[in-house]
Design an enzyme around this catalytic site. Structure first.
Site, short mmCIF file in Angstrom:
data_model
loop_
_atom_site.label_atom_id
_atom_site.label_comp_id
_atom_site.label_asym_id
_atom_site.label_seq_id
_atom_site.Cartn_x
_atom_site.Cartn_y
_atom_site.Cartn_z
N ASN B 84 27.87 8.95 64.47
CA ASN B 84 28.99 9.84 64.79
C ASN B 84 28.80 11.27 64.28
OD1 ASN B 84 30.46 6.91 63.90
ND2 ASN B 84 30.64 7.64 66.01
N VAL B 91 30.49 16.92 62.90
CA VAL B 91 31.11 15.61 62.78
C VAL B 91 31.96 15.33 64.00
CG1 VAL B 91 32.71 14.23 61.40
CG2 VAL B 91 31.20 15.86 60.28
N CYS B 92 31.77 14.15 64.59
CA CYS B 92 32.54 13.79 65.77
C CYS B 92 33.49 12.67 65.40
CB CYS B 92 31.60 13.34 66.88
SG CYS B 92 32.46 12.93 68.38
N ILE B 93 34.75 13.02 65.17
CA ILE B 93 35.71 12.03 64.72
C ILE B 93 37.07 12.44 65.28
CG2 ILE B 93 36.01 13.24 62.53
CD1 ILE B 93 36.40 10.59 61.15
N ASN B 104 35.60 12.34 73.55
CA ASN B 104 35.63 10.92 73.86
C ASN B 104 37.02 10.52 74.30
OD1 ASN B 104 32.88 10.60 72.84
ND2 ASN B 104 33.88 11.09 70.91
#
Lengths: 278, 168
Positions: B84, B91-93, B104
């Site tokens: 992630n 950071v992909c959250i 997403n």
């Protein structure tokens, strides 16, 4: 690194010919931003003829319903289509009612002032920390002109400025969340998930549309108005209205805010004899 | 009436004070310089009982002027091999995305950014993401693939990553 305006990150490097998710998203966002760029948060007053133009050549049922609506509600304001429109429309109309000279010394105005000032306690008693919410609260009261704010822009200008307008919406979202938590037994059956989770996922984030549950909760959080929503849809027959009234107030004594609903969007309607802020 | 930048700075000062008084375990964060509250550095310890245990990872958070209406961005400056985290450190959250800004989109049920989230909540979410990767929305496709197909090799790689983070 002392730049005061941190740069946005560039796209991640890609070895693939296809655009990345981020690039697709940036593109969609830029399209949306372009569409929105010229649209004010709250527009000037316009005749319903302007809306009718959008449906020229469209389905007959919409034209018929608009014609019917125009007889009682000849004027409207469009609200920016950014997912915040219900809260923005509500905040704007509430402010407009408060500013109206005819309400200035009324019982309603005094009640309204007390209710809006007490929204801080509504929020803190539902678990929001005061330090996290007070900037939103102060800006909200200033936008409603319940706080002395000399030299500040007035009326429509406030709601057309991004910071005041967004912050007011944020405060209304938190009021909605606070009411949902305060009377959770009442709402939980409609939320399809625990109320705290619903508030975090479907109320607090900006740009998420309000549905029936959020509308009912906001009307009870700020029990100062009835909301009447005209549905412009394709159901046969005449235009139908949904009404929302606060539970614990004498609804008959309260002013009515009328909104126009088209799937995914709310605008503000004005009746023939309503006082409006120019 | 407050302006957006003064609100951002006042809020960040409050959060900083709170974080210095009650820092969650394994996390340190604060502004890089007193002149600019809009750029923070965070040090995150690799969560215990994971292959990242023992590592220390540095990240930069950059806050927009309209914080907390909009979320900050977060980028690890220590290389971090994780499903992630983009290879460039971003950071992909979901908590770092406002609705409608999430790459997403199918993660519609996850926790989004809202003005009552905070730096602390972001960092706690990042720690749990480090401990439990979500391979359904990979930012690093290689890492996600290895995580899914060869957990042992993945963990070995991550353990090495944790050691390297100490500069040994």
């Amino acid at each position: 690194m002392a730049s005061s305006d941190p740069p946005r990150d560039p796209h991640p490097p890609t070895t693939d010919e296809r655009p990345t998710d981020q690039q697709i998203l940036d593109y969609e966002n830029s399209l949306r931003a372009e569409l929105l760029a010229d649209a004010p948060f709250v527009s000037e007053l316009a005749g319903l003829e302007e809306l009718e133009k959008e449906y020229e050549g469209g389905a007959e049922i919409f034209r018929k319903k608009l014609q019917e609506l125009k007889k009682d509600y000849p004027i409207y304001r469009s609200i920016r289509k950014d997912g915040n429109c219900f809260y923005r429309a509500f905040g704007w109309r509430l402010a407009e009612l408060l500013w109206s000279p005819s309400s200035a010394s009324s019982f309603w105005h005094d009640t309204a002032k007390a209710v809006l000032i007490s929204t801080r306690e509504l929020l803190t008693s539902s678990g929001y920390e005061q330090v996290m919410i007070e900037d939103f609260y102060d800006t909200f009261l200033a936008a409603m002109k319940l706080r002395e704010a000399p030299g500040e822009p007035t009326g429509l200008e406030v709601f057309q400025s991004e910071y005041a307008s967004s912050t007011t919406i944020c405060h209304l979202r938190l009021c909605t969340g606070a009411e949902l938590k305060r009377s959770r037994d009442l709402y939980e059956g409609f939320a399809e998930m625990p109320i705290d989770e619903f508030v975090i996922k479907s109320v607090e984030p900006m740009a998420l549309e309000a549905d029936n549950l959020q509308i009912s909760a906001l009307v009870n959080a700020i029990p100062l108005v009835n909301i009447r929503i005209a549905n412009l849809d394709t159901t046969p027959g005449s235009i139908n209205f949904h009404e929302f009234s606060p539970m614990d107030a004498d609804a008959k004594t309260l002013p009515v805010i009328t909104l126009l609903f088209r799937p995914g969007h709310y605008d503000v309607l004005y009746g023939k004899n309503e006082n409006v802020e120019k | 009436m407050a302006s957006s930048q003064s609100t951002a700075i006042r809020r960040l000062m409050t959060e900083y004070k709170e974080l210095t008084l009650h820092a969650p375990e394994g996390i340190t964060a604060g502004p890089l310089s007193e002149d600019n509250y809009l750029v923070w550095e965070a040090l995150i310890c690799g969560p215990e009982d994971t292959p990242l245990e023992g590592g220390v990872f540095t990240a930069i958070l950059t806050f927009p002027r309209d914080y907390p209406l909009s979320p900050p961005q977060m980028r690890f400056t220590t290389p971090l091999y994780h499903p992630n985290i983009y290879p460039d450190g971003r950071v992909c959250i979901s908590i770092l995305h406002a609705p409608g800004e999430d790459p997403n989109m199918y993660e519609s049920s996850s926790e989004r950014w809202s003005p009552v989230q905070s730096v602390e909540k972001i960092l706690l979410s990042v720690v749990s993401m480090l401990a439990e990767p979500n391979d359904e929305s990979p930012a690093n496709v290689d890492a996600a693939k290895l995580f899914r197909t060869d957990r042992k090799a993945y963990e070995e790689r991550v353990r090495k990553n944790a050691q390297e983070s100490l500069g040994l």
